[in-house]
Design an enzyme around this catalytic site. Structure first.
Site, mmCIF file in Angstrom:
data_model
loop_
_atom_site.group_PDB
_atom_site.id
_atom_site.type_symbol
_atom_site.label_atom_id
_atom_site.label_comp_id
_atom_site.label_asym_id
_atom_site.label_seq_id
_atom_site.Cartn_x
_atom_site.Cartn_y
_atom_site.Cartn_z
ATOM 1 N N TYR A 143 0.819 -1.210 0.000
ATOM 2 C CA TYR A 143 0.000 0.000 0.000
ATOM 3 C C TYR A 143 0.858 1.268 0.000
ATOM 4 C CZ TYR A 143 -4.046 -2.962 1.071
ATOM 5 O OH TYR A 143 -5.020 -3.919 1.027
ATOM 6 N N LYS A 193 3.501 -15.262 2.265
ATOM 7 C CA LYS A 193 3.409 -16.017 1.008
ATOM 8 C C LYS A 193 4.843 -16.310 0.578
ATOM 9 C CE LYS A 193 0.949 -17.730 -2.377
ATOM 10 N NZ LYS A 193 0.087 -18.908 -2.205
ATOM 11 N N ASP A 225 -2.934 -18.167 1.968
ATOM 12 C CA ASP A 225 -4.093 -18.888 1.416
ATOM 13 C C ASP A 225 -4.569 -19.944 2.411
ATOM 14 O OD1 ASP A 225 -1.561 -19.810 0.836
ATOM 15 O OD2 ASP A 225 -2.056 -20.657 -1.107
ATOM 16 N N ASP A 249 -5.241 -6.769 5.798
ATOM 17 C CA ASP A 249 -6.462 -6.069 5.390
ATOM 18 C C ASP A 249 -7.551 -7.096 5.065
ATOM 19 O OD1 ASP A 249 -8.246 -4.199 4.532
ATOM 20 O OD2 ASP A 249 -7.115 -3.530 2.792
ATOM 21 N N ASP A 253 -10.926 -8.632 7.732
ATOM 22 C CA ASP A 253 -12.337 -8.557 7.341
ATOM 23 C C ASP A 253 -12.972 -9.946 7.328
ATOM 24 O OD1 ASP A 253 -12.320 -5.865 7.201
ATOM 25 O OD2 ASP A 253 -12.928 -5.705 5.109
#
Ligand code: NAD
Length: 358
Positions: A143, A193, A225, A249, A253
């Site tokens: 970001y 990852k 994942d 992020d 959620d």
């Protein structure tokens, strides 16, 4: 002598003023019961600040926040300010506060008690008892990396973003995760990852180097994942989860959704400066001013404030236990109402929690 703390309160927009006002009664009561006095000063940010000052984050709010022991924020934004210039959008207030206060870690506890398990989209037996603390890195990663909106390569349009992390950036948040795990069930799951990304391999190496500093804590590395799957398949196996900005992020959620109630979840943003505490929900303009918003996310954010910024664990536990009792007794705001339960307004819910603090 009674300990005194200074709190900056930013009610913000929409339901922000209602939920912060309800939470402040709990803040003062829990402080009083544990020998602490909190001096609260209200400041403007978001749409409310645009209306008065023409900007979402006035310098006086920043200065007050810097000087305070903690900041409590309701929520910012709403349709009234949808057409303002992008650089003064209400949401800029939160990004600005994070930057000005050096807040590099976002902490989101995800807890499902037996009384709450019916609200989850997952089976009650799978979620009842879930107790996860997710730490998301807040100021680095993709970001904030270099990006290009449009570039022609061999006559074809491309766009790109870059994920970058430094060792110190990873070290400070991983240490925070280990310290949090010490007061919990003693396990840290570091999510990356690393099978694909170089930045994730640095993340994993760095977590591995920090681990020996905390011999009592178990470190588990997990691909993002797999973590997305574990959150719905076996969420009870997770204790503290620490991850980068992008993965955090998305995972926070997903984790919020398994609790089934956006109005109940608190958060803390911590770093080098004053800590910022806020519910995870937005300003909910659709229900603002009606006294029907759920104040528990803000009330539980106050509990986090006592724990992480005011060194008052007793007050934090007092509030969390009171909320559990109120829910177990069947009191609900409209967002979580079901047959056979008792409906409360925003202020009535706060009164119920207050009664359980006695
Ligand atoms: P939202 O979280 O405000 O609302 C989503 C839905 O959940 C709505 O139906 C709302 O009524 C309900 N809801 C939210 N909080 C609730 C509560 N405490 N009790 C009962 N119901 C609740 O998200 P949105 O509608 O996408 O955004 C509305 C505004 O809030 C936008 O301007 C957005 O930019 C802003 N926003 C601010 C923050 C923040 O201040 N940190 C975060 C997210 C969104």
């Amino acid at each position: 002598m009674m300990q005194e703390k200074n709190i900056v309160v930013i009610p913000g927009d929409g339901i922000g003023p209602e939920v912060t006002s309800a939470a402040l009664t709990i803040l003062h009561a829990a402080a009083g019961r544990t020998g602490m006095k909190c001096n609260c000063a209200t400041h403007l940010a978001g749409g409310a600040a645009i209306d008065v000052h023409g900007i979402p984050l006035p310098p006086e709010t920043v200065a007050a926040a810097r000087a305070a022991d903690a900041v409590l924020l309701g929520a910012v934004g709403g349709p009234k300010w949808d057409s303002v210039a992008p650089e003064i959008r209400p949401e800029k207030a939160i990004l600005g506060l994070r930057k000005e206060l050096g807040l590099f870690a976002n902490l989101r506890p995800v807890k499902v008690t037996a009384a709450m398990s019916d609200y989850s989209p997952l089976k009650p037996e799978r979620v009842s008892g879930v107790d996860i603390l997710i730490l998301r890195e807040l100021t680095g990663g993709i970001y904030f990396g270099k990006r290009c909106e449009s570039e022609m390569i061999d006559g074809v349009e491309h766009a790109w973003d870059t994920e970058q992390y430094s060792v110190p950036e990873v070290e400070r948040i991983v240490r925070m995760a280990f310290q949090a795990a010490a007061g919990r069930r003693g396990k840290v799951t570091s999510v990356d990852k690393a099978n694909v990304l170089a930045s994730s391999r640095l993340w994993r190496r760095t977590a591995g180097k920090i681990a020996p500093e905390y011999p009592a804590i178990q470190l588990e590395n997990m691909y993002v994942d797999n973590c997305a799957m574990q959150l719905v398949m076996a969420p009870k196996a997770l204790d503290v989860v620490v991850t980068g900005n992008l993965f955090g992020d998305i995972l926070t959620d997903e984790a919020a959704v398994i609790t089934g109630s956006i109005g109940m979840l608190p958060s803390a943003s911590l770093g080098s400066g004053t800590g910022l505490y806020e519910p995870i929900h937005g300003s909910a303009p659709d229900i603002a001013g009606k006294q029907i918003a759920n104040p528990l996310g803000t009330i539980l954010s106050v509990a986090m404030m006592f724990r992480h910024s005011l060194a008052n664990e007793a007050a934090a536990v007092l509030i969390e236990k009171a909320v559990e009792k109120v829910l177990a007794a069947g009191y609900r705001t409209g967002d979580m109402m079901q047959d056979g339960l008792t409906r409360c307004s925003t202020n009535e819910m706060a009164e119920k929690v207050l009664a359980e603090l006695q």
